[in-house]
Design a protein around this motif. Structure first.
Motif, PDB file in Angstrom:
ATOM      1  N   GLN A  28      11.236  -7.591  10.696  1.00  0.00           N
ATOM      2  CA  GLN A  28      11.834  -7.530   9.663  1.00  0.00           C
ATOM      3  C   GLN A  28      10.026  -7.309   9.260  1.00  0.00           C
ATOM      4  O   GLN A  28       9.922  -5.995   8.270  1.00  0.00           O
ATOM      5  N   MET A  29       9.545  -8.293   9.337  1.00  0.00           N
ATOM      6  CA  MET A  29       8.710  -8.837   8.958  1.00  0.00           C
ATOM      7  C   MET A  29       7.281  -7.241   9.119  1.00  0.00           C
ATOM      8  O   MET A  29       6.780  -7.066   8.790  1.00  0.00           O
ATOM      9  N   ARG A  30       7.403  -7.213  10.428  1.00  0.00           N
ATOM     10  CA  ARG A  30       5.907  -6.003  10.971  1.00  0.00           C
ATOM     11  C   ARG A  30       6.866  -4.408  10.353  1.00  0.00           C
ATOM     12  O   ARG A  30       5.396  -4.032   9.952  1.00  0.00           O
ATOM     13  N   VAL A  31       7.720  -4.067  10.585  1.00  0.00           N
ATOM     14  CA  VAL A  31       8.258  -3.409   9.773  1.00  0.00           C
ATOM     15  C   VAL A  31       8.036  -3.265   8.926  1.00  0.00           C
ATOM     16  O   VAL A  31       7.207  -2.368   7.825  1.00  0.00           O
ATOM     17  N   THR A  32       8.043  -4.068   7.861  1.00  0.00           N
ATOM     18  CA  THR A  32       6.945  -3.977   6.166  1.00  0.00           C
ATOM     19  C   THR A  32       5.891  -4.029   6.343  1.00  0.00           C
ATOM     20  O   THR A  32       5.195  -3.471   5.574  1.00  0.00           O
ATOM     21  N   LEU A  33       5.389  -4.490   6.951  1.00  0.00           N
ATOM     22  CA  LEU A  33       3.822  -4.626   7.589  1.00  0.00           C
ATOM     23  C   LEU A  33       3.235  -2.899   7.595  1.00  0.00           C
ATOM     24  O   LEU A  33       2.656  -2.606   7.060  1.00  0.00           O
ATOM     25  N   SER A  34       3.974  -2.286   8.355  1.00  0.00           N
ATOM     26  CA  SER A  34       3.835  -1.000   8.920  1.00  0.00           C
ATOM     27  C   SER A  34       3.976  -0.061   7.906  1.00  0.00           C
ATOM     28  O   SER A  34       3.620   1.125   7.225  1.00  0.00           O
ATOM     29  N   LEU A  35       5.263   0.332   7.082  1.00  0.00           N
ATOM     30  CA  LEU A  35       5.664  -0.042   6.006  1.00  0.00           C
ATOM     31  C   LEU A  35       4.333   0.671   4.887  1.00  0.00           C
ATOM     32  O   LEU A  35       4.547   1.563   4.348  1.00  0.00           O
ATOM     33  N   ALA A  36       3.688  -1.243   4.810  1.00  0.00           N
ATOM     34  CA  ALA A  36       2.619  -1.227   3.364  1.00  0.00           C
ATOM     35  C   ALA A  36       1.606  -0.426   4.597  1.00  0.00           C
ATOM     36  O   ALA A  36       0.467  -0.049   3.371  1.00  0.00           O
ATOM     37  N   THR A  37       1.317   0.360   5.438  1.00  0.00           N
ATOM     38  CA  THR A  37      -0.277   0.563   6.314  1.00  0.00           C
ATOM     39  C   THR A  37       0.856   2.033   5.555  1.00  0.00           C
ATOM     40  O   THR A  37      -0.180   2.884   5.772  1.00  0.00           O
ATOM     41  N   ALA A  38       1.937   2.438   6.070  1.00  0.00           N
ATOM     42  CA  ALA A  38       1.713   3.800   5.378  1.00  0.00           C
ATOM     43  C   ALA A  38       1.638   4.424   4.084  1.00  0.00           C
ATOM     44  O   ALA A  38       1.175   5.098   3.890  1.00  0.00           O
ATOM     45  N   GLN A  39       1.481   2.991   3.449  1.00  0.00           N
ATOM     46  CA  GLN A  39       2.070   3.962   1.706  1.00  0.00           C
ATOM     47  C   GLN A  39       0.560   3.012   1.453  1.00  0.00           C
ATOM     48  O   GLN A  39      -0.376   4.485   0.576  1.00  0.00           O
ATOM     49  N   VAL A  40      -0.690   2.542   2.239  1.00  0.00           N
ATOM     50  CA  VAL A  40      -2.081   2.777   1.713  1.00  0.00           C
ATOM     51  C   VAL A  40      -2.314   3.786   2.834  1.00  0.00           C
ATOM     52  O   VAL A  40      -3.689   4.720   1.381  1.00  0.00           O
ATOM     53  N   ILE A  41      -2.563   4.518   3.669  1.00  0.00           N
ATOM     54  CA  ILE A  41      -2.849   5.538   4.274  1.00  0.00           C
ATOM     55  C   ILE A  41      -2.500   7.112   3.216  1.00  0.00           C
ATOM     56  O   ILE A  41      -3.147   7.848   2.850  1.00  0.00           O
ATOM     57  N   LYS A  42      -0.828   6.843   3.027  1.00  0.00           N
ATOM     58  CA  LYS A  42      -0.885   7.901   2.619  1.00  0.00           C
ATOM     59  C   LYS A  42      -1.857   7.959   0.462  1.00  0.00           C
ATOM     60  O   LYS A  42      -2.224   8.950   0.310  1.00  0.00           O
ATOM     61  N   ASN A  43      -2.120   6.371   0.212  1.00  0.00           N
ATOM     62  CA  ASN A  43      -2.135   6.721  -0.491  1.00  0.00           C
ATOM     63  C   ASN A  43      -4.074   7.280  -0.919  1.00  0.00           C
ATOM     64  O   ASN A  43      -4.406   8.670  -1.922  1.00  0.00           O
ATOM     65  N   GLY A  44      -4.577   6.772   0.439  1.00  0.00           N
ATOM     66  CA  GLY A  44      -5.993   7.164   0.952  1.00  0.00           C
ATOM     67  C   GLY A  44      -5.835   8.981   0.909  1.00  0.00           C
ATOM     68  O   GLY A  44      -6.869   9.781  -0.095  1.00  0.00           O
ATOM     69  N   LEU A  45      -4.884   9.234   1.797  1.00  0.00           N
ATOM     70  CA  LEU A  45      -4.576  10.503   1.655  1.00  0.00           C
ATOM     71  C   LEU A  45      -4.631  11.907   0.146  1.00  0.00           C
ATOM     72  O   LEU A  45      -5.656  12.291   0.284  1.00  0.00           O
ATOM     73  N   THR A  46      -3.424  11.285  -0.390  1.00  0.00           N
ATOM     74  CA  THR A  46      -3.985  11.528  -1.639  1.00  0.00           C
ATOM     75  C   THR A  46      -4.920  11.897  -2.448  1.00  0.00           C
ATOM     76  O   THR A  46      -6.146  12.675  -3.493  1.00  0.00           O
ATOM     77  N   LEU A  47      -5.558  10.965  -1.844  1.00  0.00           N
ATOM     78  CA  LEU A  47      -7.208  10.453  -3.203  1.00  0.00           C
ATOM     79  C   LEU A  47      -8.675  11.794  -2.747  1.00  0.00           C
ATOM     80  O   LEU A  47      -9.316  12.500  -3.293  1.00  0.00           O
ATOM     81  N   ILE A  48      -8.029  12.176  -1.093  1.00  0.00           N
ATOM     82  CA  ILE A  48      -9.033  12.841  -0.962  1.00  0.00           C
ATOM     83  C   ILE A  48      -8.798  14.357  -1.151  1.00  0.00           C
ATOM     84  O   ILE A  48      -8.632  15.441  -0.126  1.00  0.00           O
ATOM     85  N   GLY A  49      -6.978  14.520  -1.194  1.00  0.00           N
ATOM     86  CA  GLY A  49      -6.856  15.636  -1.071  1.00  0.00           C
ATOM     87  C   GLY A  49      -6.051  16.384  -0.358  1.00  0.00           C
ATOM     88  O   GLY A  49      -5.480  17.846   0.323  1.00  0.00           O
ATOM     89  N   VAL A  50      -5.861  15.928   1.093  1.00  0.00           N
ATOM     90  CA  VAL A  50      -4.950  15.620   2.365  1.00  0.00           C
ATOM     91  C   VAL A  50      -3.684  15.222   2.784  1.00  0.00           C
ATOM     92  O   VAL A  50      -3.165  14.160   1.679  1.00  0.00           O
ATOM     93  N   GLU A  51      -3.274  16.705   2.969  1.00  0.00           N
ATOM     94  CA  GLU A  51      -1.162  15.662   3.208  1.00  0.00           C
ATOM     95  C   GLU A  51      -1.184  14.729   4.373  1.00  0.00           C
ATOM     96  O   GLU A  51      -1.708  14.313   4.900  1.00  0.00           O
ATOM     97  N   ALA A  52      -0.522  13.550   3.560  1.00  0.00           N
ATOM     98  CA  ALA A  52       0.392  12.647   4.795  1.00  0.00           C
ATOM     99  C   ALA A  52       1.350  13.103   5.357  1.00  0.00           C
ATOM    100  O   ALA A  52       3.330  12.868   5.228  1.00  0.00           O
ATOM    101  N   PRO A  53       1.621  13.758   6.481  1.00  0.00           N
ATOM    102  CA  PRO A  53       2.691  14.045   7.011  1.00  0.00           C
ATOM    103  C   PRO A  53       3.984  13.373   7.646  1.00  0.00           C
ATOM    104  O   PRO A  53       3.605  12.556   8.176  1.00  0.00           O
ATOM    105  N   GLU A  54       4.397  13.798   7.540  1.00  0.00           N
ATOM    106  CA  GLU A  54       6.091  12.304   8.037  1.00  0.00           C
ATOM    107  C   GLU A  54       6.548  12.548   9.408  1.00  0.00           C
ATOM    108  O   GLU A  54       6.964  11.798  10.470  1.00  0.00           O
ATOM    109  N   ARG A  55       6.212  14.397   9.972  1.00  0.00           N
ATOM    110  CA  ARG A  55       6.389  14.487  11.239  1.00  0.00           C
ATOM    111  C   ARG A  55       4.949  15.628  11.663  1.00  0.00           C
ATOM    112  O   ARG A  55       4.981  15.841  10.908  1.00  0.00           O
ATOM    113  N   MET A  56       4.451  14.960  12.974  1.00  0.00           N
ATOM    114  CA  MET A  56       3.460  15.777  13.555  1.00  0.00           C
ATOM    115  C   MET A  56       3.772  16.209  15.307  1.00  0.00           C
ATOM    116  O   MET A  56       4.424  15.280  15.453  1.00  0.00           O
TER     117      MET A  56
END
Length: 551
Positions: free
Chosen positions: A523-551
């Motif tokens: 659970q803790m690691r899933v939560t850590l991953s979720l937090a990481t995804a959030q930060v990556i998304k925030n960063g990508l938003t700052l440069i105007g690039v999409e954060a895709p959920e599937r590739m």
RNA sequence: GCGCCUGUAGCUCAGUCGGAUAGAGCGAAUGCCUUCUAAGCAUUAGGUCGCAGGUUCGAUUCCUGCCAGGCGCGCCA
């Protein structure tokens, strides 16, 4: 606390003391480090290591234990030539997860520049042709910069200055007319396929233009060409996700005698003089290498008159800071623009910033594409996007500090592989999203924040520690990126973070395998991953690039 | 001639305020998928941080000079 210790240490403190207290680059050096012992060494004529030992002894004494526990310091060490390294308790490192989960898309935002009103001008092309590669770099960087500045709390207005005045507009019109009539364009005129297309489009929409001649033709064609070309630029920029709050026409500065009023304002400050029949601004008073003409001896306004009027307009509209993003071929303008601010009574160091972006070279099929307007071999923003896509183009152009010249390899950018760092970062995000979908199927639930210390302290693997440390750096990166006006720092950080996550993912199994029971660590690691995804998304938003959920 | 920018691995480039063994990706070599996305991970190879001085306990970082490349030096816009 260190300060108190130093004061009690009876060490001599030099008059000028510069101390670092920062996050370490290397995990072996703990979580934070300071060079204080090195800085104190000389004045006290003792080895830095000796001083460090002394300070640590003091800090470890009973007097400070309570404080240390309170902020979650686990141990203090001396290392290398005398650095003092601080190690945090596991659960203190984990607190960043709570911070991320409670702030979500606002994690990384701050009030650093709150209250600052910034005007950010970039691209500012002539409406006489398509946007080319030089504009493209600024379109990406400028838009990213605006987002980063806003995240740091500033009020930002982005602006595009339309150079719609002067000879070149008439030349533009004449070029269209000539092409429409199958005549060669005038000397220094505009060439290229787009002129032909403009001519066709104008004639299709206005068949009666064929009969026009002379001044009337120039005026009509100019207006029609301007309108089409400007809206083409606007569409291309919109597709590039670059937004301008204001499209400012140079011509509009001349309404209501505004330019003259501005010149009079400068004159009242004693910075305007007349010589050889022309009117000048004394820019040399503020470091320019020569004074600049405002009104030519034939009575026509020089381009610089527009510049000072435009600057005045920005200040009149309430902006504290005017940022100009210009191409390398305009670096000669820095001095005169700053002088324009100085002559107006502003502080050239505070109210105006002029950033210069170096050239972009482009390589395709191993050869450099030479750009020439005359030959019509310009690479346009639209073409680049068509070749590599918005995400890759934006990301790549934003990835480098603007004072380095850059080389774009189109073939490389076309590859959807790791050659292109944007995919590396996006992949990390998509990977986490996929894993979170699986977690749901396996009923591994994300922990609710605030997460208690007992859970946070489960994260003790070195990959987990690296990841937590990287996550907690994000707000600092955004802040320094804004302060230094360097959005490329966001890209570099994201690449770093993505790499750290990939390594974590490889070494630390997140989800249960087979019949394994769901544990708190899962659970803790899933939560850590979720937090990481959030930060990556925030960063990508700052440069105007999409954060895709599937590739 | 004067001014601005650049010079870091074979290539493209990071490296705010001077700090610990100078980093990443690509390219090269070799491993890792019957368990979460291999667009991934690991290991190896590759450097006189353009050159020469100076300041400093310590310089890729600051200063000076030189060399090389890019871009500018209009009463053009």
């Amino acid at each position: 606390m260190l300060k108190v210790a130093v004061r009690e240490s009876s060490l001599k403190i030099p008059a000028k003391l510069k101390i670092d207290f920062q996050r370490t680059k290397n995990r072996e050096h703990g979580d934070f480090a300071t060079n204080i012992a090195l800085a104190l060494a000389k004045e006290n004529e003792r080895a830095p290591k000796e001083i460090a030992d002394l300070l640590i002894k003091l800090l470890n004494s009973a007097k400070f234990t309570e404080n240390l526990n309170e902020i979650g310091i686990k141990k203090i060490e001396v290392a290398g030539p005398g650095f003092i390294n601080l190690f945090l308790e596991q659960q203190s490192r984990g607190q960043v997860i709570n911070l991320i989960l409670s702030n979500l898309e606002n994690f990384g935002h701050s009030n650093l520049l709150k209250g600052q009103r910034i005007n950010l001008e970039f691209v500012s092309a002539n409406p006489t042709g398509p946007l080319h590669l030089g504009h493209t770099r600024w379109a990406a960087v400028g838009d990213g910069m605006a987002r980063v500045l806003r995240a740091a709390g500033a009020t930002v207005s982005t602006e595009f200055y339309i150079n719609d005045r002067g000879n070149q507009m008439n030349l533009f019109a004449q070029s269209i007319i000539n092409v429409a009539q199958n005549k060669p364009v005038p000397a220094d005129g505009y060439n290229g396929e787009y002129i032909k297309e403009l001519a066709n489009q104008i004639l299709t929409e206005n068949p009666d233009f064929k009969k026009l001649t002379g001044e009337a033709a120039i005026t009509k064609y100019r207006e029609a060409g301007y309108k089409l070309q400007l809206s083409e630029q606007q569409q291309v920029l919109k597709d590039f996700r670059t937004h301008f709050d204001t499209w400012f026409s140079e011509e509009s500065l001349y309404q209501d005698d505004f330019v003259n009023k501005v010149i009079e304002k400068y004159r009242a400050k004693g910075k305007v003089f007349t010589e050889e029949g022309a009117i000048w601004l004394r820019t040399t008073e503020f470091g320019d290498d020569k004074d600049r003409v405002l009104v030519k001896s034939d009575g026509a306004f020089a381009y610089f008159a527009s510049d000072i009027a435009y600057y005045t307009s920005k200040r009149d509209r309430g902006f504290d800071l005017c940022i100009y993003l210009l191409g390398a071929d305009h670096h000669g303008y820095i001095a005169r623009l700053k002088a324009a601010a100085g002559c107006a009574g502003d502080d050239p160091e505070k109210n105006i910033k002029v950033l210069i972006g170096q050239m972009v070279k482009i390589i395709e099929a191993g050869a450099e594409l030479k750009l020439s307007k005359r030959a019509g071999t310009i690479i346009t923003l639209a073409e680049l996007v068509e070749k590599v896509g918005v995400d890759a183009a934006r990301y790549t152009l934003m990835r480098y500090p603007t004072d380095t010249p850059m080389v774009l390899d189109v073939d490389l950018l076309k590859k959807h592989t790791n050659d292109n760092p944007v995919y590396y970062v996006q992949y990390a995000h998509a990977r986490i999203c996929a894993m979170l979908r699986n977690a749901k199927d396996l009923s591994v639930t994300v922990l609710k924040h605030p997460i208690a210390n007992q859970y946070l302290s489960l994260l003790g693997h070195e990959r987990e520690i690296d990841l937590l440390s990287a996550l907690s750096k994000f707000p600092e990166v955004v802040a320094s990126s804004a302060q230094l006006l360097q959005p490329h720092r966001i890209c570099r950080y994201l690449e770093d973070l993505a790499g750290i996550y990939h390594r974590f993912y490889n070494d630390c199994r997140v989800l249960p395998v087979g019949e394994e029971k769901v544990s708190e660590l899962h659970q803790m690691r899933v939560t850590l991953s979720l937090a990481t995804a959030q930060v990556i998304k925030n960063g990508l938003t700052l440069i105007g690039v999409e954060a895709p959920e599937r590739m």
